[in-house]
Design a protein around this motif. Structure first.
Motif, PDB file in Angstrom:
ATOM      1  N   SER A   1       1.950   8.660   4.449  1.00 26.68           N
ATOM      2  CA  SER A   1       1.133   9.267   3.402  1.00 26.68           C
ATOM      3  C   SER A   1       1.948  10.130   2.444  1.00 26.68           C
ATOM      4  O   SER A   1       1.761  10.057   1.228  1.00 26.68           O
ATOM      5  CB  SER A   1       0.028  10.121   4.030  1.00 26.68           C
ATOM      6  OG  SER A   1      -0.701  10.818   3.032  1.00 26.68           O
ATOM      7  N   ARG A   2       2.865  10.947   2.994  1.00 27.08           N
ATOM      8  CA  ARG A   2       3.588  11.888   2.148  1.00 27.08           C
ATOM      9  C   ARG A   2       5.020  12.052   2.635  1.00 27.08           C
ATOM     10  O   ARG A   2       5.259  12.121   3.840  1.00 27.08           O
ATOM     11  CB  ARG A   2       2.896  13.243   2.138  1.00 27.08           C
ATOM     12  CG  ARG A   2       3.450  14.225   1.109  1.00 27.08           C
ATOM     13  CD  ARG A   2       2.939  15.639   1.370  1.00 27.08           C
ATOM     14  NE  ARG A   2       1.503  15.680   1.605  1.00 27.08           N
ATOM     15  CZ  ARG A   2       0.887  16.666   2.247  1.00 27.08           C
ATOM     16  NH1 ARG A   2       1.588  17.676   2.730  1.00 27.08           N
ATOM     17  NH2 ARG A   2      -0.425  16.626   2.419  1.00 27.08           N
ATOM     18  N   ILE A   3       5.954  12.109   1.696  1.00 27.59           N
ATOM     19  CA  ILE A   3       7.365  12.272   2.018  1.00 27.59           C
ATOM     20  C   ILE A   3       7.923  13.389   1.148  1.00 27.59           C
ATOM     21  O   ILE A   3       7.771  13.378  -0.074  1.00 27.59           O
ATOM     22  CB  ILE A   3       8.144  10.962   1.782  1.00 27.59           C
ATOM     23  CG1 ILE A   3       7.655   9.880   2.773  1.00 27.59           C
ATOM     24  CG2 ILE A   3       9.645  11.178   1.906  1.00 27.59           C
ATOM     25  CD1 ILE A   3       8.248   8.522   2.521  1.00 27.59           C
TER      26      ILE A   3
ATOM     27  N   ASP B   1       0.797  -1.225   0.000  1.00 30.61           N
ATOM     28  CA  ASP B   1       0.000   0.000   0.000  1.00 30.61           C
ATOM     29  C   ASP B   1       0.830   1.276   0.000  1.00 30.61           C
ATOM     30  O   ASP B   1       0.281   2.376  -0.005  1.00 30.61           O
ATOM     31  CB  ASP B   1      -0.935   0.012   1.215  1.00 30.61           C
ATOM     32  CG  ASP B   1      -2.015  -1.055   1.113  1.00 30.61           C
ATOM     33  OD1 ASP B   1      -2.391  -1.399  -0.027  1.00 30.61           O
ATOM     34  OD2 ASP B   1      -2.467  -1.551   2.165  1.00 30.61           O
ATOM     35  N   GLY B   2       2.147   1.155  -0.012  1.00 35.70           N
ATOM     36  CA  GLY B   2       3.028   2.309   0.008  1.00 35.70           C
ATOM     37  C   GLY B   2       4.231   2.014   0.876  1.00 35.70           C
ATOM     38  O   GLY B   2       4.543   0.849   1.153  1.00 35.70           O
TER      39      GLY B   2
ATOM     40  N   ILE C   1       3.724   5.732  -4.873  1.00 32.59           N
ATOM     41  CA  ILE C   1       3.806   4.269  -4.795  1.00 32.59           C
ATOM     42  C   ILE C   1       2.507   3.786  -4.165  1.00 32.59           C
ATOM     43  O   ILE C   1       2.132   4.220  -3.069  1.00 32.59           O
ATOM     44  CB  ILE C   1       5.003   3.803  -3.964  1.00 32.59           C
ATOM     45  CG1 ILE C   1       6.318   4.245  -4.615  1.00 32.59           C
ATOM     46  CG2 ILE C   1       4.985   2.285  -3.799  1.00 32.59           C
ATOM     47  CD1 ILE C   1       7.556   3.872  -3.812  1.00 32.59           C
ATOM     48  N   ALA C   2       1.797   2.902  -4.861  1.00 29.36           N
ATOM     49  CA  ALA C   2       0.493   2.445  -4.377  1.00 29.36           C
ATOM     50  C   ALA C   2       0.280   0.980  -4.732  1.00 29.36           C
ATOM     51  O   ALA C   2       1.055   0.382  -5.480  1.00 29.36           O
ATOM     52  CB  ALA C   2      -0.621   3.318  -4.959  1.00 29.36           C
TER      53      ALA C   2
ATOM     54  N   GLY D   1      -7.322  12.475  -6.271  1.00 33.54           N
ATOM     55  CA  GLY D   1      -6.575  13.103  -5.187  1.00 33.54           C
ATOM     56  C   GLY D   1      -6.792  12.469  -3.830  1.00 33.54           C
ATOM     57  O   GLY D   1      -6.595  13.112  -2.793  1.00 33.54           O
ATOM     58  N   GLU D   2      -7.193  11.194  -3.815  1.00 33.15           N
ATOM     59  CA  GLU D   2      -7.446  10.522  -2.539  1.00 33.15           C
ATOM     60  C   GLU D   2      -6.140  10.096  -1.872  1.00 33.15           C
ATOM     61  O   GLU D   2      -5.123   9.859  -2.529  1.00 33.15           O
ATOM     62  CB  GLU D   2      -8.369   9.324  -2.760  1.00 33.15           C
ATOM     63  CG  GLU D   2      -9.746   9.729  -3.270  1.00 33.15           C
ATOM     64  CD  GLU D   2     -10.703   8.550  -3.409  1.00 33.15           C
ATOM     65  OE1 GLU D   2     -10.536   7.570  -2.656  1.00 33.15           O
ATOM     66  OE2 GLU D   2     -11.590   8.603  -4.272  1.00 33.15           O
ATOM     67  N   ASP D   3      -6.191   9.985  -0.562  1.00 40.28           N
ATOM     68  CA  ASP D   3      -5.001   9.687   0.235  1.00 40.28           C
ATOM     69  C   ASP D   3      -4.750   8.179   0.242  1.00 40.28           C
ATOM     70  O   ASP D   3      -5.057   7.471   1.205  1.00 40.28           O
ATOM     71  CB  ASP D   3      -5.180  10.208   1.663  1.00 40.28           C
ATOM     72  CG  ASP D   3      -3.948   9.993   2.522  1.00 40.28           C
ATOM     73  OD1 ASP D   3      -2.889   9.634   1.959  1.00 40.28           O
ATOM     74  OD2 ASP D   3      -4.049  10.177   3.752  1.00 40.28           O
TER      75      ASP D   3
END
Length: 377
Positions: free
Chosen positions: A197-199, A181-182, A241-242, A256-258
């Motif tokens: 979530s964000r880097i 999932d990341g 990455i998902a 734009g979903e998290d």
């Protein structure tokens, strides 16, 4: 839940590069998952409907070949890997083409090797071909040419390829689809680990989170993906990455979903010419610079003059790429040199007026002109 930063990243992207891993496209019996390809085609259509272009860097040829040839698992020797890739590539591209035709598109196959990026003329030909395919509304399906490549059938080859292809294009968003999932703050198999979530910067702490868990069919891992993230974000691109096994993953990213992990750009987008200089070609030698030259090149946007060069390593010709380092050996830039290694060694530490006395005439004041130089962030 929608995220404003992600919405802005998607809004700024003119081209979406989708890298699909082998495990995403493989069923449990190692055969190609055609239903997954159809799901990707549907979501590619959604992205295309917004006016954006889509390019797919797809693994899966070897995996498809494993099932097609009835092999017990992924071969470990090169001839059988290449045979599986050759047999599986036909099935892979046919599956994409049939799935995309349902939405009025065609797939175009492009098989590339590292030399297609290192050679400037071939690099430009690849970019021109891609742009022409986009004009015709075709969806390029890019893969490593495993059938003839030796060095490239290695750990993380298509992750690296996806980053290099992204650097060919204007305003890209790179989406790497894997079976996780990341990036997690611990081992993803540990239920206590949380998705990040964000880097904003891939530093040593982030790199240490990569776990080298070998996939059963592919060649990549999280370390490979983070290496590719560094290549793409260093020149001003963004990467997500998902989990590609999520049937609606691209649609959710488009909204734009998290989901997954977003890696934001490290500064403004670098022009394509400098992306090629800084992140595509392998340097032929190294120039060590004194502190004044490092500051002038790295922070003040100046060209490299002979007086700033303290040491020359390697053998290179005029026009070839060289690495620039500080006195501790840390690489901070790359550029195309105006002189060969022998001549740079002769003129190093010399002022311009001294060059005129030595050479009679000075064809170039700079060892490397600023226009042919890229600082690596």
């Amino acid at each position: 839940m929608q995220d404003l930063v992600r919405q802005e990243v998607v809004a700024n992207a003119r081209i979406v590069v989708v890298k699909v891993g082998t495990n995403v496209l493989s069923r449990d019996d190692d055969r190609l998952d055609v239903d997954r390809v159809r799901a990707l085609a549907r979501q590619i259509h959604l992205i295309r409907s917004t006016g954006r272009r889509v390019l797919v860097v797809s693994s899966g040829a070897v995996g498809a070949g494993i099932g097609l040839l009835g092999l017990p698992g992924r071969p470990t020797d090169l001839p059988h890997l290449q045979a599986a890739a050759a047999a599986g590539q036909a099935s892979l591209i046919r599956a994409y083409d049939e799935a995309l035709q349902e939405f009025g598109y065609h797939a175009a196959q492009m098989l590339l090797t590292a030399n297609d990026f290192r050679n400037r003329d071939r690099y430009l030909n690849v970019r021109n071909t891609l742009n022409t395919l986009f004009e015709y509304g075709v969806v390029p399906i890019v893969n490593e040419n495993d059938t003839v490549s030796v060095r490239e059938i290695k750990f993380g080859d298509n992750d690296r390829l996806a980053a290099m292809v992204s650097n060919l294009l204007e305003s890209p968003l790179l989406v790497i689809l894997s079976v996780v999932d990341g990036l997690y703050d611990g081992d993803p198999r540990d239920p206590e680990s949380q998705r990040i979530s964000r880097i904003s910067s891939v530093d040593e702490k982030i790199l240490s989170l990569a776990k080298e868990i070998k996939s059963s069919r592919g060649t990549g891992g999280m370390q490979s993906k983070l290496d590719s993230v560094q290549v793409a974000t260093s020149v001003g691109g963004c990467v997500i990455i998902a989990n590609g096994r999520n049937e609606n993953v691209l649609e959710e990213i488009l909204n734009g979903e998290d989901i997954g992990t977003l890696f934001t750009a490290q500064g403004p987008l670098i022009p394509a010419w400098k992306r090629w200089i800084g992140f595509t070609v392998t340097p032929h030698g190294t120039l060590e610079l004194d502190a004044g030259a490092v500051n002038a090149v790295r922070h003040r946007g100046k060209s490299l003059l002979p007086i700033g060069v303290t040491k020359v390593s390697g053998s290179f010709n005029r026009g070839e790429l060289v690495s620039l380092t500080d006195e501790s050996g840390h690489e901070f830039a790359r550029g195309l040199t105006n002189y060969n290694s022998e001549l740079v060694s002769r003129i190093a530490r010399r002022r311009t007026e001294e060059l005129e006395e030595m050479m009679g005439s000075v064809p170039y004041v700079e060892v490397i002109h600023r226009d042919n130089l890229c600082v690596i962030r």
